[in-house]
Write a protein that holds these residues in place. Structure first.
Motif, PDB file in Angstrom:
ATOM      1  N   UNK A 129       0.840  -1.198   0.000  1.00  0.00           N
ATOM      2  CA  UNK A 129       0.000   0.000   0.000  1.00  0.00           C
ATOM      3  C   UNK A 129       0.877   1.250   0.000  1.00  0.00           C
ATOM      4  N   UNK A 130       1.973   1.220   0.747  1.00  0.00           N
ATOM      5  CA  UNK A 130       2.897   2.366   0.810  1.00  0.00           C
ATOM      6  C   UNK A 130       3.533   2.658  -0.548  1.00  0.00           C
ATOM      7  N   UNK A 131       3.592   1.663  -1.414  1.00  0.00           N
ATOM      8  CA  UNK A 131       4.202   1.875  -2.733  1.00  0.00           C
ATOM      9  C   UNK A 131       3.296   2.680  -3.665  1.00  0.00           C
ATOM     10  N   UNK A 132       2.083   2.974  -3.223  1.00  0.00           N
ATOM     11  CA  UNK A 132       1.136   3.799  -3.975  1.00  0.00           C
ATOM     12  C   UNK A 132       0.983   5.126  -3.226  1.00  0.00           C
ATOM     13  N   UNK A 133       1.777   6.132  -3.554  1.00  0.00           N
ATOM     14  CA  UNK A 133       1.730   7.390  -2.791  1.00  0.00           C
ATOM     15  C   UNK A 133       0.364   8.073  -2.795  1.00  0.00           C
ATOM     16  N   UNK A 134      -0.436   7.852  -3.826  1.00  0.00           N
ATOM     17  CA  UNK A 134      -1.761   8.474  -3.902  1.00  0.00           C
ATOM     18  C   UNK A 134      -2.870   7.539  -3.437  1.00  0.00           C
ATOM     19  N   UNK A 135      -2.502   6.431  -2.813  1.00  0.00           N
ATOM     20  CA  UNK A 135      -3.473   5.457  -2.355  1.00  0.00           C
ATOM     21  C   UNK A 135      -3.754   4.405  -3.414  1.00  0.00           C
ATOM     22  N   UNK A 136      -4.418   3.336  -3.010  1.00  0.00           N
ATOM     23  CA  UNK A 136      -4.697   2.238  -3.926  1.00  0.00           C
ATOM     24  C   UNK A 136      -5.983   1.539  -3.513  1.00  0.00           C
ATOM     25  N   UNK A 137      -6.467   0.717  -4.418  1.00  0.00           N
ATOM     26  CA  UNK A 137      -7.643  -0.095  -4.139  1.00  0.00           C
ATOM     27  C   UNK A 137      -7.186  -1.539  -3.946  1.00  0.00           C
ATOM     28  N   UNK A 138      -8.085  -2.340  -3.423  1.00  0.00           N
ATOM     29  CA  UNK A 138      -7.785  -3.748  -3.157  1.00  0.00           C
ATOM     30  C   UNK A 138      -7.238  -4.464  -4.388  1.00  0.00           C
ATOM     31  N   UNK A 139      -7.836  -4.245  -5.541  1.00  0.00           N
ATOM     32  CA  UNK A 139      -7.382  -4.931  -6.759  1.00  0.00           C
ATOM     33  C   UNK A 139      -5.933  -4.619  -7.085  1.00  0.00           C
ATOM     34  N   UNK A 140      -5.485  -3.405  -6.806  1.00  0.00           N
ATOM     35  CA  UNK A 140      -4.091  -3.037  -7.085  1.00  0.00           C
ATOM     36  C   UNK A 140      -3.132  -3.764  -6.150  1.00  0.00           C
ATOM     37  N   UNK A 141      -3.524  -3.911  -4.897  1.00  0.00           N
ATOM     38  CA  UNK A 141      -2.696  -4.654  -3.938  1.00  0.00           C
ATOM     39  C   UNK A 141      -2.637  -6.122  -4.359  1.00  0.00           C
ATOM     40  N   UNK A 142      -3.781  -6.686  -4.701  1.00  0.00           N
ATOM     41  CA  UNK A 142      -3.831  -8.087  -5.126  1.00  0.00           C
ATOM     42  C   UNK A 142      -2.990  -8.320  -6.382  1.00  0.00           C
ATOM     43  N   UNK A 143      -2.973  -7.365  -7.299  1.00  0.00           N
ATOM     44  CA  UNK A 143      -2.185  -7.507  -8.526  1.00  0.00           C
ATOM     45  C   UNK A 143      -0.682  -7.547  -8.207  1.00  0.00           C
ATOM     46  N   UNK A 144      -0.259  -6.694  -7.274  1.00  0.00           N
ATOM     47  CA  UNK A 144       1.159  -6.681  -6.900  1.00  0.00           C
ATOM     48  C   UNK A 144       1.547  -7.921  -6.105  1.00  0.00           C
ATOM     49  N   UNK A 145       0.602  -8.502  -5.401  1.00  0.00           N
ATOM     50  CA  UNK A 145       0.876  -9.679  -4.577  1.00  0.00           C
ATOM     51  C   UNK A 145       0.194 -10.905  -5.173  1.00  0.00           C
ATOM     52  N   UNK A 146       0.266 -11.032  -6.476  1.00  0.00           N
ATOM     53  CA  UNK A 146      -0.468 -12.078  -7.180  1.00  0.00           C
ATOM     54  C   UNK A 146      -0.072 -13.500  -6.760  1.00  0.00           C
ATOM     55  N   UNK A 147       1.078 -13.669  -6.154  1.00  0.00           N
ATOM     56  CA  UNK A 147       1.490 -14.995  -5.704  1.00  0.00           C
ATOM     57  C   UNK A 147       0.915 -15.397  -4.355  1.00  0.00           C
ATOM     58  N   UNK A 148       0.244 -14.473  -3.704  1.00  0.00           N
ATOM     59  CA  UNK A 148      -0.339 -14.736  -2.382  1.00  0.00           C
ATOM     60  C   UNK A 148      -1.835 -15.025  -2.519  1.00  0.00           C
ATOM     61  N   UNK A 149      -2.368 -15.889  -1.656  1.00  0.00           N
ATOM     62  CA  UNK A 149      -3.810 -16.169  -1.715  1.00  0.00           C
ATOM     63  C   UNK A 149      -4.646 -14.915  -1.441  1.00  0.00           C
ATOM     64  N   UNK A 150      -5.743 -14.797  -2.156  1.00  0.00           N
ATOM     65  CA  UNK A 150      -6.664 -13.661  -2.028  1.00  0.00           C
ATOM     66  C   UNK A 150      -7.001 -13.375  -0.570  1.00  0.00           C
ATOM     67  N   UNK A 151      -7.451 -14.399   0.147  1.00  0.00           N
ATOM     68  CA  UNK A 151      -7.914 -14.195   1.519  1.00  0.00           C
ATOM     69  C   UNK A 151      -6.768 -13.843   2.465  1.00  0.00           C
ATOM     70  N   UNK A 152      -5.563 -14.265   2.170  1.00  0.00           N
ATOM     71  CA  UNK A 152      -4.416 -13.914   3.013  1.00  0.00           C
ATOM     72  C   UNK A 152      -4.085 -12.434   2.898  1.00  0.00           C
TER      73      UNK A 152
END
Length: 112
Positions: free
Chosen positions: A53-76
């Motif tokens: 989330x900190x890597x998005x200085x203007x904020x982000x939405x859940x989908x953007x976090x999930x895209x960056x962490x695509x190797x991690x399970x959704x619920x995690x």
């Protein structure tokens, strides 16, 4: 040790990130759920989601976090937002943006 840990927490990030296992399973959960809760490393996951989330200085939405962490399970990943919000590490900006589904998602940002 991450830069966040070194800069803000003096190498003791585990005291700040993570949730105890009893918060991850209900009292009436089956033994398998309680056992699974013991095995989740919420400290590392919360720190990873926070840094994402900190890597998005203007904020982000859940989908953007999930895209960056695509190797991690959704619920995690998505389960970490609540803890970070409750601890005051991130904030809901009051804004919303359309996610991949077209449904509005809140914009989250690291508190400074």
């Amino acid at each position: 040790m991450s830069l966040l840990d070194k800069t803000w927490f003096g190498g003791e990030v585990e005291k700040f990130f993570g949730s105890p296992a009893f918060k991850l399973a209900r009292k009436d959960s089956p033994p398998t759920s309680k056992q699974a809760a013991q095995g989740v490393n919420t400290t590392n996951l919360e720190q990873l989601v926070y840094e994402t989330i900190a890597s998005f200085p203007d904020g982000c939405i859940q989908d953007e976090v999930l895209a960056k962490l695509s190797g991690k399970p959704y619920s995690s990943v998505t389960a970490r937002f609540k803890g970070l919000l409750e601890k005051g590490y991130i904030e809901d900006t009051g804004l919303a943006r359309a996610g991949m589904s077209g449904i509005q998602q809140r914009v989250l940002k690291v508190k400074v």
